[in-house]
Design a protein around this motif. Structure first.
Motif, short mmCIF file in Angstrom:
data_model
loop_
_atom_site.label_atom_id
_atom_site.label_comp_id
_atom_site.label_asym_id
_atom_site.label_seq_id
_atom_site.Cartn_x
_atom_site.Cartn_y
_atom_site.Cartn_z
N ILE A 25 31.35 10.00 63.03
CA ILE A 25 31.05 8.98 62.03
C ILE A 25 30.63 7.69 62.73
O ILE A 25 31.30 7.23 63.65
CB ILE A 25 32.27 8.74 61.14
CG1 ILE A 25 32.52 9.97 60.27
CG2 ILE A 25 32.09 7.51 60.25
CD1 ILE A 25 33.83 9.92 59.53
N ASP A 83 30.40 15.99 56.76
CA ASP A 83 31.42 15.13 56.18
C ASP A 83 32.68 15.95 55.87
O ASP A 83 33.32 15.77 54.84
CB ASP A 83 30.87 14.49 54.89
CG ASP A 83 31.64 13.23 54.52
OD1 ASP A 83 32.50 12.81 55.33
OD2 ASP A 83 31.39 12.69 53.43
N ARG A 141 23.20 13.92 48.35
CA ARG A 141 23.17 12.46 48.17
C ARG A 141 23.86 11.74 49.31
O ARG A 141 23.70 10.53 49.46
CB ARG A 141 23.85 12.09 46.85
CG ARG A 141 23.05 12.58 45.65
CD ARG A 141 23.74 12.27 44.36
NE ARG A 141 23.13 13.06 43.28
CZ ARG A 141 23.57 13.09 42.04
NH1 ARG A 141 24.62 12.38 41.71
NH2 ARG A 141 22.97 13.84 41.13
N LYS A 142 24.67 12.46 50.08
CA LYS A 142 25.34 11.83 51.22
C LYS A 142 24.43 11.74 52.43
O LYS A 142 24.83 11.19 53.46
CB LYS A 142 26.59 12.63 51.59
CG LYS A 142 27.66 12.60 50.54
CD LYS A 142 28.91 13.25 51.07
CE LYS A 142 30.02 13.19 50.03
NZ LYS A 142 31.23 13.84 50.54
N ASN A 184 20.98 4.21 48.43
CA ASN A 184 22.28 4.52 47.85
C ASN A 184 23.38 4.57 48.92
O ASN A 184 24.42 5.17 48.71
CB ASN A 184 22.24 5.82 47.05
CG ASN A 184 21.88 7.01 47.91
OD1 ASN A 184 21.27 6.84 48.96
ND2 ASN A 184 22.26 8.20 47.49
N LYS A 185 23.09 3.96 50.06
CA LYS A 185 24.05 3.82 51.16
C LYS A 185 24.72 5.13 51.54
O LYS A 185 25.95 5.26 51.47
CB LYS A 185 25.12 2.77 50.78
CG LYS A 185 24.51 1.41 50.54
CD LYS A 185 25.57 0.37 50.37
CE LYS A 185 24.94 -0.98 50.11
NZ LYS A 185 25.91 -1.97 49.66
N PRO A 186 23.95 6.11 51.94
CA PRO A 186 24.57 7.37 52.38
C PRO A 186 25.23 7.18 53.75
O PRO A 186 24.78 6.32 54.52
CB PRO A 186 23.37 8.32 52.49
CG PRO A 186 22.22 7.44 52.79
CD PRO A 186 22.49 6.13 52.11
N PRO A 187 26.27 7.95 54.05
CA PRO A 187 26.94 7.78 55.35
C PRO A 187 26.15 8.39 56.51
O PRO A 187 26.50 8.15 57.66
CB PRO A 187 28.26 8.52 55.16
CG PRO A 187 28.04 9.46 54.03
CD PRO A 187 26.98 8.86 53.16
N VAL A 228 25.84 -1.06 61.03
CA VAL A 228 26.76 -1.28 59.91
C VAL A 228 27.53 0.00 59.57
O VAL A 228 28.13 0.12 58.51
CB VAL A 228 26.04 -1.82 58.64
CG1 VAL A 228 25.50 -3.20 58.92
CG2 VAL A 228 24.96 -0.86 58.18
N GLY A 229 27.50 0.97 60.48
CA GLY A 229 28.40 2.10 60.34
C GLY A 229 27.79 3.41 59.89
O GLY A 229 28.50 4.39 59.69
N VAL A 230 26.46 3.44 59.70
CA VAL A 230 25.83 4.68 59.25
C VAL A 230 25.62 5.61 60.45
O VAL A 230 25.20 5.16 61.51
CB VAL A 230 24.47 4.38 58.60
CG1 VAL A 230 23.83 5.66 58.08
CG2 VAL A 230 24.63 3.38 57.48
#
Lengths: 326, 230
Positions: free
Chosen positions: B27, B62, B79-80, B154-157, B186-188
Motif C-alpha cells: 500500500i 486489496d 472501482r478500487k 474517485n480516489k482509488p487506492p 498522497v498515499g496511492v
C-alpha cells in the motif's frame, strides 16, 4: 483492509458517498437516464421515427380489429329483443291466472319486462299473421293459450343465462311450452367468439413482431455504443447501470409506438364515422361508431410500453454480456 | 495492495502468458513493470484490473482473491483500481467534464459533489479550463491527462497505467510521471507498465521485470505490512 488501517498506512481512503446520498443519487440517475434516452431519440429523429412508426402500425392493426369487435358487440346488444322468451300457458290456464303468472314472473331478478297476450289476442294475432282465420272460426273453442312474452335483462340475454332462465320457467306448473329463438343468438355469439380469438392470434403475433423490432433496434444501438459500454464496464459500471439507458430507450419506443397506434386508429374512426352514420340512418338507427374509451387507451399504452421494455430487456440481456473489456 | 502467488495465466489455445509469477506491491508503493512486448505485461495488468482471471495461483487485490470473486462483485472491485490506458479510451461524444465525471456517476455521487470533485481532479492535471470542450479537440498529452483525471477522480487506492508515456515527447512524459509521483505522495499505490527504461533508470522506484512470461527480476522493496487475505 479496514478503512482506518488503510488511512493510517496510506493516508488515502477510497471514499464512497454515504448511503442516503447514494439512494437519492440512484433515483436522480434513473430520472436522468430516462430524460437522456428521450434526448437521444430526439437527436436521431429519422431512424427512431421509423422504428416508432413500425411499432405503431403493428399495434394499430389489432387495436382497430378490437374496436370493430367492440362496435359489433354494442350493435348486437341493441338487438337483445332477439333473446325474447315466449311462454305458452297450458290450455287450462285462464286469462286471469295468466295475468297473475305474468305479475309473478315480472318480479324475477333476471327479467327486464313481461307482456301478455290473452287467449283472445293470441287467436287474433294467429288469425292476422298466419291466415288461418276460417279454420279458427270453424273451431268451437279457442285452441290457443295465453302467451307471456318475456324479455330477460341484459345480463341474462347471453345464451347460457337465457337457457338457465328457460329451465326455471319450464318448472312453473302453468307453463306448457317455453321457447327462445336461441339458435340465432347462439350463432351470433359463436361468430363473435371466433372473431375475438382471431384478433387475439393476430395481436399475439404482432406483439412478438414489436418485441423483435424493439430488440433489433436496441441491438444496433448497443453495437453503436460498444466503446462506451466497454469503458463504463472497465471503470466499474455495474450491469444494471449500463442496461438502464437501453431499457428506457425501449420504454420510449413502446410508449411512442402506442401513441402512434392510437393516432392511426383515431384517424380511421373519424374517417369511417360519416359513412357508418349514413348507413345506420338507412336502418333508422341512431347508431354512431364508438371510439376507444379511456380504459382501452390506458391498456394499449401500458401494453405497448411493456412490450418496448421487454423487447429491449431481451436484447440487452443477450448483447451486453458479450461486451467485456479486453 | 497487489499480491501474486505463483500465478499462471494460460489463454484458450494454449499460449502461456504468465508462468509462476509471485510479486507484491505494498500500500502506498510505486513501481514500474517492464519487459519486451509479449513478456506478459499486459496480461499482468489485465489480471490486476479484473479483466482476466488467473489460470492457477492467487491474485490478491486489496486483500481480496480475485480468482473466485463473483461476477456481480467485479464492478465494485474495479472501482478500487484507476486504470490509465495508452490509447486514453475517452468518450469522444462527451465533454471533458462528462468524461471525468463518469466514475462518480457510476458510484452514485450527488450532482454538486460531482462538480466539485471533477474540477479538483481537472485542476490537478492542469486542464481546469478545458472542462467544456470535447476531447477530440485536445492534444495527445492533454487527452492522456484527462484519462488520468478520470482514473483518480474517485480516489482509488491503486493506479494502473499501461505505457502512459508511450506516444508523448520527453517533456510531456516527464510531466505525466510527475503527476503519478504526486499521487503516490498522497498515499496511492501506483504500478506503471513501460518500456521506457531510460526514463525510469534514474527514478527511485522498484521495477518488476518480466521476460518470457516469468518474473526475471524484482527490485521493489518488500514492505513490512499486513497486506494479507482479509
Amino acid at each position: 483492509m479496514s478503512p482506518d488501517k488503510s488511512r493510517k498506512r496510506g493516508g488515502q481512503r477510497m471514499d464512497r458517498p454515504p448511503a442516503h446520498s447514494r439512494f437519492k443519487a440512484y433515483f436522480v440517475h434513473h430520472l436522468r437516464s430516462l430524460v437522456a434516452s428521450l434526448g437521444l431519440l430526439y437527436r436521431h429523429p429519422l431512424s427512431n421515427l421509423m422504428t416508432i412508426l413500425v411499432i405503431g402500425i403493428a399495434l394499430a392493426l389489432p387495436t382497430g380489429l378490437y374496436l370493430a369487435l367492440d362496435n359489433a358487440r354494442s350493435i348486437s346488444s341493441n338487438w337483445d329483443g332477439a333473446a325474447q322468451i315466449s311462454l305458452f300457458t297450458k290450455l287450462t290456464v285462464s286469462n286471469k291466472q295468466a295475468q297473475q303468472l305474468a305479475d309473478k314472473i315480472r318480479l324475477y331478478p333476471e327479467i327486464d319486462q313481461v307482456s301478455m297476450l290473452t287467449r283472445e289476442q293470441s287467436r287474433q294475432e294467429f288469425r292476422d299473421l298466419a291466415g288461418y282465420g276460417d279454420a279458427l272460426d270453424a273451431l268451437e273453442k279457442n285452441p290457443l293459450p295465453a302467451v307471456l312474452i318475456i324479455t330477460p335483462s341484459a345480463a341474462h340475454a347471453h345464451p347460457d343465462a337465457a337457457q338457465r332462465l328457460i329451465e326455471k320457467l319450464r318448472k312453473l306448473p302453468q307453463a306448457d311450452i317455453v321457447q327462445l329463438d336461441l339458435e340465432w343468438v347462439k350463432r351470433l355469439f359463436a361468430i363473435m367468439d371466433i372473431a375475438q380469438r382471431s384478433i387475439l392470434v393476430v395481436a399475439s403475433l404482432l406483439a412478438i413482431a414489436v418485441l423483435l423490432v424493439v430488440g433489433n433496434t436496441i441491438r444496433l444501438d448497443i453495437q453503436n455504443r460498444r466503446d462506451e459500454i466497454i469503458i463504463t464496464k472497465q471503470i466499474g459500471g455495474t450491469d444494471a447501470f449500463i442496461r438502464r439507458p437501453f431499457l428506457y430507450n425501449g420504454l420510449w419506443y413502446g410508449l411512442f409506438g402506442g401513441l402512434i397506434a392510437l393516432l392511426l386508429v383515431g384517424i380511421s374512426v373519424a374517417w369511417l364515422r360519416g359513412s357508418v352514420e349514413s348507413l345506420s340512418l338507412l336502418y333508422q338507427s341512431g347508431y354512431t361508431l364508438r371510439s376507444l374509451d379511456l380504459r382501452s387507451i390506458g391498456v394499449l399504452l401500458l401494453l405497448s410500453t411493456t412490450l418496448g421494455l421487454a423487447g429491449s430487456w431481451l436484447s440487452v440481456g443477450r448483447h451486453l454480456k458479450q461486451m467485456e473489456p479486453q | 495492495m497487489i499480491q501474486f502467488h505463483n500465478v499462471f495465466k494460460r489463454y484458450p489455445g494454449g499460449h502461456e502468458a504468465l508462468a509462476d509469477v509471485s510479486l507484491r506491491l505494498g500500500i502506498g508503493q510505486m513501481a514500474f513493470l517492464t519487459g519486451h512486448s509479449g513478456a506478459g505485461k499486459s496480461t499482468l495488468l489485465k489480471l490486476v484490473s479484473l479483466i482476466e482471471r488467473p489460470t492457477r495461483g492467487q491474485v490478491l487485490l486489496d486483500g481480496v482473491n480475485i480468482g473466485n470473486l463473483r461476477r456481480r462483485r467485479i464492478p465494485y472491485m474495479r472501482r478500487k483500481v484507476g486504470v490509465i490506458f495508452q490509447d486514453h479510451r475517452l468518450l469522444y461524444d462527451r465533454t471533458v467534464f462528462d468524461n471525468v465525471a463518469l466514475p462518480l456517476i457510476i458510484a452514485g455521487y450527488r450532482h454538486q459533489e460531482i462538480g466539485k470533485r471533477v474540477r479538483a481532479s481537472l485542476d490537478k492535471v492542469g486542464l481546469l479550463n478545458k472542462e467544456r470542450v470535447y476531447p477530440i479537440t485536445l492534444s495527445g498529452g492533454e487527452q492522456q491527462r484527462i484519462g488520468i483525471a478520470r482514473a483518480v477522480v474517485n480516489k482509488p487506492p491503486l493506479l494502473l497505467a499501461d505505457e502512459p508515456t508511450g506516444n508523448l515527447d520527453p517533456e510531456l512524459s516527464r510531466e505525466i510521471m510527475g503527476l503519478f509521483e504526486s499521487f503516490n505522495q498522497v498515499g496511492v499505490s501506483v504500478l506503471i507498465a513501460t518500456h521506457d527504461l531510460e526514463r525510469i533508470a534514474d527514478m527511485p522506484y522498484g521495477v518488476f521485470n518480466l521476460k518470457d512470461s516469468r518474473l526475471l527480476s524484482n527490485t521493489v522493496p518488500a514492505l513490512e505490512e499486513n497486506d494479507h487475505v482479509a
